[in-house]
Every structure is written in C-alpha cells, then in structure tokens.
Design a protein around this motif. Structure first.
Motif, PDB file in Angstrom:
ATOM      1  N   ASP B  73       0.829  -1.209   0.000  1.00 44.64           N
ATOM      2  CA  ASP B  73       0.000   0.000   0.000  1.00 44.64           C
ATOM      3  C   ASP B  73       0.864   1.260   0.000  1.00 44.64           C
ATOM      4  O   ASP B  73       0.632   2.184  -0.770  1.00 44.64           O
ATOM      5  CB  ASP B  73      -0.909   0.016   1.232  1.00 44.64           C
ATOM      6  N   MET B  76       2.655   1.625  -3.324  1.00 45.63           N
ATOM      7  CA  MET B  76       1.736   2.044  -4.395  1.00 45.63           C
ATOM      8  C   MET B  76       1.325   3.504  -4.257  1.00 45.63           C
ATOM      9  O   MET B  76       1.079   4.194  -5.242  1.00 45.63           O
ATOM     10  CB  MET B  76       0.499   1.159  -4.406  1.00 45.63           C
ATOM     11  N   ASP B  77       1.224   3.973  -3.010  1.00 46.16           N
ATOM     12  CA  ASP B  77       0.856   5.369  -2.794  1.00 46.16           C
ATOM     13  C   ASP B  77       1.970   6.319  -3.213  1.00 46.16           C
ATOM     14  O   ASP B  77       1.726   7.350  -3.836  1.00 46.16           O
ATOM     15  CB  ASP B  77       0.545   5.619  -1.316  1.00 46.16           C
ATOM     16  N   TYR B  78       3.199   5.975  -2.851  1.00 48.34           N
ATOM     17  CA  TYR B  78       4.260   6.976  -2.943  1.00 48.34           C
ATOM     18  C   TYR B  78       5.242   6.785  -4.080  1.00 48.34           C
ATOM     19  O   TYR B  78       5.913   7.733  -4.469  1.00 48.34           O
ATOM     20  CB  TYR B  78       5.034   7.033  -1.617  1.00 48.34           C
ATOM     21  N   HIS B  80       5.786   6.177  -7.851  1.00 43.13           N
ATOM     22  CA  HIS B  80       4.991   6.156  -9.073  1.00 43.13           C
ATOM     23  C   HIS B  80       5.701   5.600 -10.301  1.00 43.13           C
ATOM     24  O   HIS B  80       5.067   4.918 -11.094  1.00 43.13           O
ATOM     25  CB  HIS B  80       4.382   7.528  -9.320  1.00 43.13           C
ATOM     26  N   ARG B  85       9.033   1.206  -8.836  1.00 40.52           N
ATOM     27  CA  ARG B  85       8.012   0.571  -8.006  1.00 40.52           C
ATOM     28  C   ARG B  85       8.161  -0.952  -8.042  1.00 40.52           C
ATOM     29  O   ARG B  85       8.136  -1.614  -7.005  1.00 40.52           O
ATOM     30  CB  ARG B  85       6.623   0.966  -8.486  1.00 40.52           C
TER      31      ARG B  85
END
Lengths: 231, 113
Positions: B73, B76-78, B80, B85
């Motif tokens: 999580d 995936m949030d931070y 990009h 990733r």
C-alpha cells in the motif's frame, strides 16, 4: 482583520506568492465570503469562485487556515489571524483560489452517478418504501464542492486512479438505491487495488465535509457489500 | 501473489491478519504470565507445546502477510515510476520471504531439537 491570500496568475506571475491584505471594519455576522468580496473591492484582480452564497452550490470551496471549507458558510469570528486562504490542495490552479476540477468531475463520472435500470420503463414513477428512501439520507446531499477529495492524501497521490471520497459516496448512493439494477457492474468497476481500495480510512473527508456527510462510512458499506457478494 | 490478491482480497487479509495478531498477542502474553518463572526451560517448554508452536507459526505467517499488504500500500501510494516501483516491491517481497524462511527454520530447529 489580516488576510494572507494565495495569488497566482499564470499570465503574469512566474510563481505563486502570498499576498497580505487587511480589512479595517468587520461586521459581527460576516462570513468569509463577505470578506472576500470586500477584499476584491480593494484589489480587483483577486479571483475566486462563488455563486449561491449559502452553502448549496459548492463553488467557493477553498483551504481556510489549512482546512478545506466553504467560504460562504464559514463565520469570520471563528478564524485565527492572519486568515490564510489557499486554493484546495491537489488540483491544478487556474488562477488565485480557482482550481481546475476536471479530474474531480471525471472521477465522479466514472461511478456512473445515475440510476441504471434494465427493466422496461414503468407506466408510473418508480416507487420506494419510506425505509428504502431513508437509505439515501446522508448520501444524496453531496454538493460536489470537492472539499473531501482534495483533503484526502490518497487522492493527492493518485488522483487519476483513486476515485476519491466524493465519487465513492455517490457510488454507494446508487448501490444503496432500491431502484438501481446495476449492483454487479458497479461493484465490478470498483474492484482492483486503486479505485476504491486506496482509501486508508484517514477520514479527512469526514472531518471537512461542509454538509456533514460521511464518505468513510459509505466506503465501508461498499466493502461490506463486496464481502457479502464474494462469500 | 495472484492477480486476484489485490483490492478486496488484500484489504480483507489485512483485517483477518490484524485480528489474528491481536488475539494471538493476548494468548501469548497470557502464556507468558502463566509461565510462573521466566526461565529458559519454561520458555522452551511453552514453545515446544504443539499448539503454541502452531499458533506462533501462523502468527508469523500473518505478520508477514500483514506487512506485505501494508508495504505494498505504501509503495503504491508513494512510488509512481513503474520500474522503481516494481524493483522496490520485488525487494520488499523477497526481504519478507527471506525473513519468513529464516523464522521457519528457527522454529523448526527448536522443535526438532
């Protein structure tokens, strides 16, 4: 009363700056929007959106002392000086306090915010019991001001993929509607790691909603329905 | 991880593992308190009990599952750019897997002794 206002005109300014403005006389019953009108009389280049001036149209959402809200229903006397006004965070600034809401509306569009009915059109209205109608309370009142989605960190990081609290509240509004017949498609469209599940229950949305709505609760209801459907 | 382990499944497993870990923590602390004296042999006796070691092993599985969902999580949030990733996801996944195998080995060796 002192004001510190975010100013940016892309035609003139290389980058945004904070402008200090002062209002000499403050009436007791003044809302922030009234003050903005008077500030605009001092500096007519100051730009902001407003329309109904009574918290119904949702066009004057802005970041007031670090918190999103509607200028028209924010009383001046509860605000600390200097009153710092910025555009709502996370969306591109068009000018001063005006942001480009395209992405926000696009996410709203993505949840198909209208009744989907497969049955043939009935002769009379589509009726609901009072209980069925009650389920829509707290959902239909959304005015799409964008205070919630633009205060949501998940929406800041992934505004193109995460629907955001406003759109998800509407997703639940139509899932909860007894007349809607597209439950399966709607749930399907919300699956995947991003559209719904970027919500980490931060609850900024609930904190700032000027209409007192609870998108986090709606998101929880969607998850419950998904679990019910998948077990 | 299969394609389905995302969205609802990830979220659901996060809740399930949290619940298990919460309950296990209570069980574990109760076990410690009932031990009487905190000696190495009392500790070993607790671990060697088949029910305790099973609960403990599931506890570690849940802990790694919970960490994986949480890490994923945050990543995936931070993060990009897709390549970075993927790399960070892979490294964290492998790191967790490494820890899981290691802890399994320790538990297994303790029981076999």
């Amino acid at each position: 009363m002192r004001f510190l206002i975010y100013r940016y005109d892309p035609d003139k300014d290389a980058k945004p700056y904070m402008q200090e403005l002062e209002l000499e006389t403050i009436r007791e019953d003044m809302m922030l929007l009234d003050a903005l009108h008077e500030l605009k009389a001092l500096d007519e280049s100051l730009s902001f959106r407003r329309s109904c001036q009574e918290g119904v149209c949702g066009s004057d959402a802005m970041n007031i002392n670090g918190r999103n809200g509607l200028a028209c229903i924010t009383p001046l006397d509860v605000l600390k000086e200097p009153v710092t006004l910025r555009p709502v965070p996370g969306l591109p600034v068009i000018r001063d306090l005006i942001v480009d809401m395209t992405q926000f509306y696009q996410q709203y569009r993505n949840v198909k915010p209208y009744l989907i009915v497969h049955d043939p059109e009935p002769e009379i209205e589509r009726k609901q019991t009072p209980e069925e109608r009650d389920r829509l309370d707290g959902l239909y009142e959304c005015i799409l001001c964008g205070c919630c989605s633009t205060s949501c960190p998940s929406f800041w990081w992934n505004p193109d993929k995460f629907l955001g609290p406003a759109a998800l509240l509407q997703a639940w509004r139509f899932l909860a509607d007894s007349r809607d017949q597209a439950e399966e498609e709607r749930l399907e469209a919300l699956e995947g790691p991003y559209r719904l599940f970027r919500c980490h229950t931060i609850m900024n949305c609930v904190d700032v909603c000027p209409k007192g709505l609870d998108p986090t609760n709606a998101i929880g209801k969607i998850k419950q329905l998904m679990i019910k459907r998948s077990i | 991880m299969s394609r389905r382990v995302q969205g609802l499944d990830s979220w659901l497993w996060q809740r399930i593992s949290a619940l298990y870990l919460g309950l296990f923590l209570i069980y574990f602390i109760t076990g410690l308190l009932l031990m009487g004296q905190f000696t190495y042999s009392a500790w070993q006796g607790w671990i060697l009990h088949p029910i305790n070691s099973t609960f403990l092993f599931i506890g570690f599985l849940m802990l790694f599952l919970h960490s994986w969902v949480g890490l994923k999580d945050v990543i995936m949030d931070y993060i990009h750019p897709v390549a970075i990733r993927a790399l960070v996801l892979m490294l964290s996944g492998l790191g967790l897997l490494f820890c899981l195998v290691w802890v399994s080995r320790i538990l297994f060796m303790a029981i076999m002794r």
